[in-house]
Design a protein around this motif. Structure first.
Motif, PDB file in Angstrom:
ATOM      1  N   MET A 174       3.533   4.900  10.087  1.00  0.00           N
ATOM      2  CA  MET A 174       2.629   3.792   9.822  1.00  0.00           C
ATOM      3  C   MET A 174       3.030   3.165   8.494  1.00  0.00           C
ATOM      4  O   MET A 174       3.324   3.874   7.536  1.00  0.00           O
ATOM      5  CB  MET A 174       1.185   4.271   9.755  1.00  0.00           C
ATOM      6  CG  MET A 174       0.648   4.729  11.086  1.00  0.00           C
ATOM      7  SD  MET A 174      -1.055   5.285  11.002  1.00  0.00           S
ATOM      8  CE  MET A 174      -0.874   6.787  10.074  1.00  0.00           C
ATOM      9  N   THR A 175       3.048   1.843   8.439  1.00  0.00           N
ATOM     10  CA  THR A 175       3.444   1.117   7.238  1.00  0.00           C
ATOM     11  C   THR A 175       2.253   0.346   6.701  1.00  0.00           C
ATOM     12  O   THR A 175       1.511  -0.269   7.465  1.00  0.00           O
ATOM     13  CB  THR A 175       4.589   0.135   7.556  1.00  0.00           C
ATOM     14  OG1 THR A 175       5.654   0.864   8.171  1.00  0.00           O
ATOM     15  CG2 THR A 175       5.105  -0.524   6.300  1.00  0.00           C
ATOM     16  N   PHE A 176       2.073   0.375   5.385  1.00  0.00           N
ATOM     17  CA  PHE A 176       0.991  -0.345   4.708  1.00  0.00           C
ATOM     18  C   PHE A 176       1.615  -1.369   3.770  1.00  0.00           C
ATOM     19  O   PHE A 176       2.420  -1.025   2.907  1.00  0.00           O
ATOM     20  CB  PHE A 176       0.114   0.630   3.926  1.00  0.00           C
ATOM     21  CG  PHE A 176      -1.014  -0.022   3.189  1.00  0.00           C
ATOM     22  CD1 PHE A 176      -2.098  -0.522   3.875  1.00  0.00           C
ATOM     23  CD2 PHE A 176      -0.987  -0.127   1.812  1.00  0.00           C
ATOM     24  CE1 PHE A 176      -3.155  -1.116   3.192  1.00  0.00           C
ATOM     25  CE2 PHE A 176      -2.028  -0.722   1.124  1.00  0.00           C
ATOM     26  CZ  PHE A 176      -3.115  -1.212   1.816  1.00  0.00           C
ATOM     27  N   ILE A 177       1.272  -2.640   3.968  1.00  0.00           N
ATOM     28  CA  ILE A 177       1.787  -3.721   3.126  1.00  0.00           C
ATOM     29  C   ILE A 177       0.598  -4.430   2.492  1.00  0.00           C
ATOM     30  O   ILE A 177      -0.411  -4.678   3.164  1.00  0.00           O
ATOM     31  CB  ILE A 177       2.603  -4.732   3.956  1.00  0.00           C
ATOM     32  CG1 ILE A 177       3.795  -4.036   4.584  1.00  0.00           C
ATOM     33  CG2 ILE A 177       3.066  -5.895   3.093  1.00  0.00           C
ATOM     34  CD1 ILE A 177       4.588  -4.912   5.513  1.00  0.00           C
ATOM     35  N   THR A 178       0.723  -4.769   1.213  1.00  0.00           N
ATOM     36  CA  THR A 178      -0.345  -5.475   0.525  1.00  0.00           C
ATOM     37  C   THR A 178       0.206  -6.370  -0.573  1.00  0.00           C
ATOM     38  O   THR A 178       1.331  -6.166  -1.030  1.00  0.00           O
ATOM     39  CB  THR A 178      -1.376  -4.495  -0.059  1.00  0.00           C
ATOM     40  OG1 THR A 178      -2.504  -5.207  -0.523  1.00  0.00           O
ATOM     41  CG2 THR A 178      -0.783  -3.685  -1.179  1.00  0.00           C
ATOM     42  N   ALA A 179      -0.585  -7.343  -0.965  1.00  0.00           N
ATOM     43  CA  ALA A 179      -0.244  -8.216  -2.091  1.00  0.00           C
ATOM     44  C   ALA A 179      -1.065  -7.753  -3.292  1.00  0.00           C
ATOM     45  O   ALA A 179      -2.286  -7.613  -3.208  1.00  0.00           O
ATOM     46  CB  ALA A 179      -0.572  -9.661  -1.758  1.00  0.00           C
ATOM     47  N   LEU A 180      -0.391  -7.502  -4.401  1.00  0.00           N
ATOM     48  CA  LEU A 180      -1.058  -7.052  -5.621  1.00  0.00           C
ATOM     49  C   LEU A 180      -1.135  -8.209  -6.605  1.00  0.00           C
ATOM     50  O   LEU A 180      -0.116  -8.806  -6.947  1.00  0.00           O
ATOM     51  CB  LEU A 180      -0.290  -5.887  -6.243  1.00  0.00           C
ATOM     52  CG  LEU A 180      -0.096  -4.668  -5.354  1.00  0.00           C
ATOM     53  CD1 LEU A 180       0.836  -3.685  -6.023  1.00  0.00           C
ATOM     54  CD2 LEU A 180      -1.428  -4.026  -5.065  1.00  0.00           C
ATOM     55  N   ARG A 181      -2.344  -8.505  -7.033  1.00  0.00           N
ATOM     56  CA  ARG A 181      -2.546  -9.531  -8.059  1.00  0.00           C
ATOM     57  C   ARG A 181      -3.003  -8.846  -9.341  1.00  0.00           C
ATOM     58  O   ARG A 181      -3.228  -7.646  -9.359  1.00  0.00           O
ATOM     59  CB  ARG A 181      -3.577 -10.549  -7.594  1.00  0.00           C
ATOM     60  CG  ARG A 181      -3.087 -11.368  -6.408  1.00  0.00           C
ATOM     61  CD  ARG A 181      -4.069 -12.467  -6.090  1.00  0.00           C
ATOM     62  NE  ARG A 181      -3.595 -13.289  -5.000  1.00  0.00           N
ATOM     63  CZ  ARG A 181      -2.946 -14.439  -5.166  1.00  0.00           C
ATOM     64  NH1 ARG A 181      -2.693 -14.885  -6.374  1.00  0.00           N
ATOM     65  NH2 ARG A 181      -2.552 -15.120  -4.116  1.00  0.00           N
TER      66      ARG A 181
END
Length: 77
Positions: free
Chosen positions: A49-56
């Motif tokens: 399982m892959t988790f992708i996110t945008a970090l601000r």
């Protein structure tokens, strides 16, 4: 380096990608004597399982879990 002071940190976005393989779950463990130890792998199967996110600078934005490894098609989406 000389232009770093001109960058507004509130406009920066960093993409982060991490993964987990469900076969890393322990297969054996300790349970109450005489009772079967019940445990399950995430999502009930043995995959990646892959988790992708945008970090601000102040929050995590647009989290996305992919059932499988990252590939070109998922990356472009």
């Amino acid at each position: 380096m000389r232009y770093q002071t001109r960058i507004d940190p509130t406009r920066l976005v960093s993409l982060d990608e991490t993964w987990v393989k469900t076969n890393m779950a322990p297969l054996r463990g300790w349970g109450v004597r005489g009772n079967r130890l019940m445990a399950h792998a995430p999502y009930g199967h043995w995959k990646t399982m892959t988790f992708i996110t945008a970090l601000r600078h102040d929050r995590v934005e647009a989290p996305w879990v992919i059932d499988g490894p990252i590939n070109t098609q998922a990356f472009r989406v």
